[in-house]
Design an enzyme around this catalytic site. Structure first.
Site, PDB file in Angstrom:
ATOM      1  N   ASP A   1       0.859  -1.191   0.000  1.00  0.00           N
ATOM      2  CA  ASP A   1       0.000   0.000   0.000  1.00  0.00           C
ATOM      3  C   ASP A   1       0.890   1.233   0.000  1.00  0.00           C
ATOM      4  O   ASP A   1       1.857   1.315   0.766  1.00  0.00           O
ATOM      5  CB  ASP A   1      -0.877   0.028   1.254  1.00  0.00           C
ATOM      6  CG  ASP A   1      -2.015  -0.973   1.162  1.00  0.00           C
ATOM      7  OD1 ASP A   1      -2.263  -1.491   0.043  1.00  0.00           O
ATOM      8  OD2 ASP A   1      -2.641  -1.266   2.189  1.00  0.00           O
TER       9      ASP A   1
ATOM     10  N   ASP B   1     -13.319  -6.934  -4.951  1.00  0.00           N
ATOM     11  CA  ASP B   1     -13.442  -7.214  -3.509  1.00  0.00           C
ATOM     12  C   ASP B   1     -14.808  -7.843  -3.280  1.00  0.00           C
ATOM     13  O   ASP B   1     -15.832  -7.241  -3.609  1.00  0.00           O
ATOM     14  CB  ASP B   1     -13.337  -5.919  -2.692  1.00  0.00           C
ATOM     15  CG  ASP B   1     -11.941  -5.298  -2.791  1.00  0.00           C
ATOM     16  OD1 ASP B   1     -10.984  -6.037  -3.082  1.00  0.00           O
ATOM     17  OD2 ASP B   1     -11.822  -4.073  -2.586  1.00  0.00           O
TER      18      ASP B   1
END
Length: 251
Positions: free
Chosen positions: A11, A130
């Protein structure tokens, strides 16, 4: 047989990596370039950088980061987060990214998949999904799993493939962060349903989970974050154990 790929995910915020990374000899744990280089040395097959910056400066910062990473790295890397137009993607690919990953933008504007595939080729387009189980159905979620859509995961992935996705990065939000293993049931269903590669994400906690996902499903790659960042699973050890279980890997 094609080698199965091991993919660390980083990230990135404001050009720095977040989610503390715990390599012993890192001078700067927040430097994506140094981390990327370390992972390449360890034998990672690819890297995914997910930009979670929410500012207007994001694009400039990302382009600079991509250029720096591309100069240092000899393995492919994918950039995701904040890509909403063909121009965004073009800037990142021109800066040296190998693939771009789109998630929410594709759900809100499915034609984007088609435009990217036409402009750059399907092999450059990763669609990240997701998914969460809601009342017995797998539903697509946005905003890191906080926002439910009306799309059933299986239908959305089929559509993404038909529009020109070259690869699916499937994260099970029910398994993500649990370290209890990948969602092999769903992953198996999806890999049997489509003809493009699938990257498994969400749930990796130990070496056995990687062995299981490659033995029980048709996924092409497995992605994880913290188990790699904190040195809980060294990539060389993981690959040796996969090889021992007759799973084809690049050593």
């Amino acid at each position: 047989m094609l080698s199965k790929r091991i993919i660390p995910c980083l990230d990135v915020k404001d050009g720095r990596t977040v989610k503390g990374v715990n390599f012993i000899d890192l001078k700067d744990a927040g430097d994506p370039v140094e981390l990327a280089w370390q992972y390449a040395q360890q034998g990672a097959d690819e890297l995914v950088f997910l930009d979670i910056t929410a500012t207007h400066e994001r694009r400039k910062t990302m382009i600079e980061m991509v250029k720096s990473v591309a100069r240092q790295l000899n393995i492919p890397f994918t950039i995701g987060g904040g890509i909403t137009t063909v121009q965004d993607a073009e800037a990142l690919l021109n800066a040296g990214a190998d693939k771009i990953s789109i998630n929410s933008a594709a759900v809100r504007n499915p034609e984007l998949i088609e435009e990217l595939a036409k402009n750059f080729g399907v092999q450059f387009v990763v669609v990240a999904v997701d998914t969460k189980l809601v009342e017995g159905r797998n539903m697509v979620h946005l905003n890191g799993g906080r926002l439910i859509t009306e799309l059933e995961t299986e239908n959305w992935i089929r559509k993404a493939e038909s529009l020109g996705a070259g690869e699916i990065l499937l994260t099970s939000m029910d398994h993500d962060g649990t370290k209890q293993g990948f969602d092999c049931g769903l992953l198996n269903t999806i890999t049997q349903m489509i003809n493009i590669p699938v990257i498994a994400s969400g749930g990796a906690g130990k070496v056995e989970h990687f062995i299981e996902v490659f033995e029980k499903t048709g996924v092409d790659a497995a992605l994880a974050a913290s188990v790699f960042h904190f040195g809980e699973i060294p990539i060389p050890d993981l690959k040796q154990k996969l090889k021992y279980h007759n799973i084809p890997v690049r050593l």
